[in-house]
Structures are given as structure tokens and as C-alpha cells.
Scaffold this active site. Sequence first.
Site, PDB file in Angstrom:
ATOM      1  N   GLY A  20      45.655  43.206  38.329  1.00 50.22           N
ATOM      2  CA  GLY A  20      45.571  41.768  38.117  1.00 50.22           C
ATOM      3  C   GLY A  20      46.120  41.355  36.766  1.00 50.22           C
ATOM      4  O   GLY A  20      45.702  40.337  36.198  1.00 50.22           O
ATOM      5  N   TYR A 169      30.252  36.908  45.250  1.00 46.56           N
ATOM      6  CA  TYR A 169      31.107  37.332  44.130  1.00 46.56           C
ATOM      7  C   TYR A 169      30.294  38.107  43.102  1.00 46.56           C
ATOM      8  O   TYR A 169      30.690  39.196  42.661  1.00 46.56           O
ATOM      9  CB  TYR A 169      31.749  36.112  43.474  1.00 46.56           C
ATOM     10  CG  TYR A 169      32.461  36.433  42.185  1.00 46.56           C
ATOM     11  CD1 TYR A 169      33.723  37.016  42.207  1.00 46.56           C
ATOM     12  CD2 TYR A 169      31.873  36.172  40.949  1.00 46.56           C
ATOM     13  CE1 TYR A 169      34.387  37.326  41.025  1.00 46.56           C
ATOM     14  CE2 TYR A 169      32.519  36.482  39.765  1.00 46.56           C
ATOM     15  CZ  TYR A 169      33.778  37.065  39.811  1.00 46.56           C
ATOM     16  OH  TYR A 169      34.430  37.378  38.633  1.00 46.56           O
TER      17      TYR A 169
END
Length: 306
Positions: A20, A169
Site C-alpha cells: 500500500g 475493520y
Amino acid sequence: MSWDVKHLPRADGKTFLVTGGNAGIGYFVAEQLAGTGATVILGSRDPVKAEAAQASIRARVPGARVGHVRLDLSSPRTEPLDIERLDAVVYNAGVLLDRPPRRLTEEGTELMFATNHLGHFALTWWLAPLLAAAPAGRVVTTGSFTAKSESLGLDDLQNERDYRPKRAYARSKLAQMLFGFELDRRLRAVGSTTMSVVTHPGGALDSLTPSRPPVRVRTTGERLRGLPAGLLLQSKEAAAWPAVRAVLDPAVRGGQLWGPRVFGIRGLPVLEPVRGQLADVELAARLWTASRELTGLDPSLAFSPA
């Protein structure tokens, strides 16, 4: 030792991978590591965004050694890394969904759990030979301070019951952090020279983050609106500091947790105590077993001596 986030130690000849690394906090981790003279590889599923990030880093770091490997953690398929060793990997990539419905990967796994945790769990297997080839490889797992207030139900890891995106999450990030601590215990058990460190970035906002064209440009209005939040939160540039220290500081040890100094939300990177569920060795071991069953891989075996 004192640690200066603006004057990092040199890392010439070393190679780091940042998952990422094309955007957000991961971009700033990559930019700061590139400034040390190391070769930095951005793990990203979008080649266009990765190229933009490389252009931005090269514009700010003259002579930067930066590359890209295509990587989709929701269904781990990575291109071969044409390197002899990997000195550190930063597991930064993650997915945060804002609203239902619950989304699945091609393999039928809940998307956030698959990307944030299982993808990195499986990637460790593939990277093990490269990390083991380094004199002292490091696996740096980026969690979240939101994970500290969440609980992990091993009977519902994929949030099939009462799905709530923000909770799902936080649970995926808790799983990541438990993985990082358990990985270090297993690395020590097999006598590996690689160590595993866990970090979290605190609270970071785009409105406090400096522009990095063509990756992202902050408007004047956005900057002004974000000023009050600067009393409590920080930029994504500052949020990268714990991971960068975990990669570079020779004083860092396996099994440690690093985060921002001020209430764990903002400030310079410091060592934090490992408490609560994060310190639950039995929970981490059971999560490891569940992750192994879901992926068909056991990363710790890949580090074991032949």
C-alpha cells in the site's frame, strides 16, 4: 538513543517493501525510507497509482531508488521479486469500508479481514526466504489504535453475524496486530534472525497532510478546515513515523509495539506497553491456527531451518 524523525540513519544497500505504498500513510513510509538511500518497493494492485507515487518520491528525493511490484492482498497474487534479499517489509495496505453491504473476495472471504489480515499472513510465507536471506530481516505490521478497544471472536472472524463495517475493520486490524506478536514468538522458537514488530499510526487526517502531487493535492480550504483537528490528530506524514522507526532503529526489538507519544494518537514514535487482548498469547495462537486453515499456509514453517 535519541531518535530524530527528520534525520534518519542511512540504509544504503538495503531493500524495503511497503504494501500500500502508493497512497496515504504507506506513501509517506515509502518516501521517508527512500530518503535513507535504501531501495524501496511499493506493493500496489494499481500500476498507474504506483507510478504516480514513484514520480512524487523521485521529485522529493533526488536519486531515489524506488520500484513497484503488483500485489492484490484480497487474493494474494504477487509478481516475483527480482531481489536477493529483503531487509524489511512494512504491512501497511488496508481496506476500510464505510457502509454495508458486507463484501466478499473472489474466494468468498469477507473483504476487510481477507485484505488486512489474511493477505499479509499469506504474503509472509512467500517473503520468508527473502527475509531470511537478510542478516536481520524485519516484518513491521501496521495496526490501528481502534483495535485496542475491540474484541476478536474466533467463531465469527469473517463478521457473518451482525456486520458493521467500522467494527469489522477494527477487528481485522486487531487480527493483524495479534499476528505480528505471534509471528515474533514463532520466529524466536525456530531461531530465525528475522523479527516481527507491531506499530500503529495514531489518528491521521488528509486535511492535515501536506500535498504530494500527483498522488494527492491538498486545497487551501481543506487545510484551513483541518487546523482545529491538529490539536488532537496529525498528518499522514507524521503517522508514518512509528513504522519508519520500526524498520530503521537498531534499538527496536521483536515483539515490541510502537506508536505516537501523545495518548497514542499523535506525536513522535515511542515504545508502548502490550496490554489486554494484544497480550493474549492463547488468542493469538488460536487465530494463527484459524488463519492457517483459511489460507492453507503456515508462515512460521517457511522460516524454519531446512
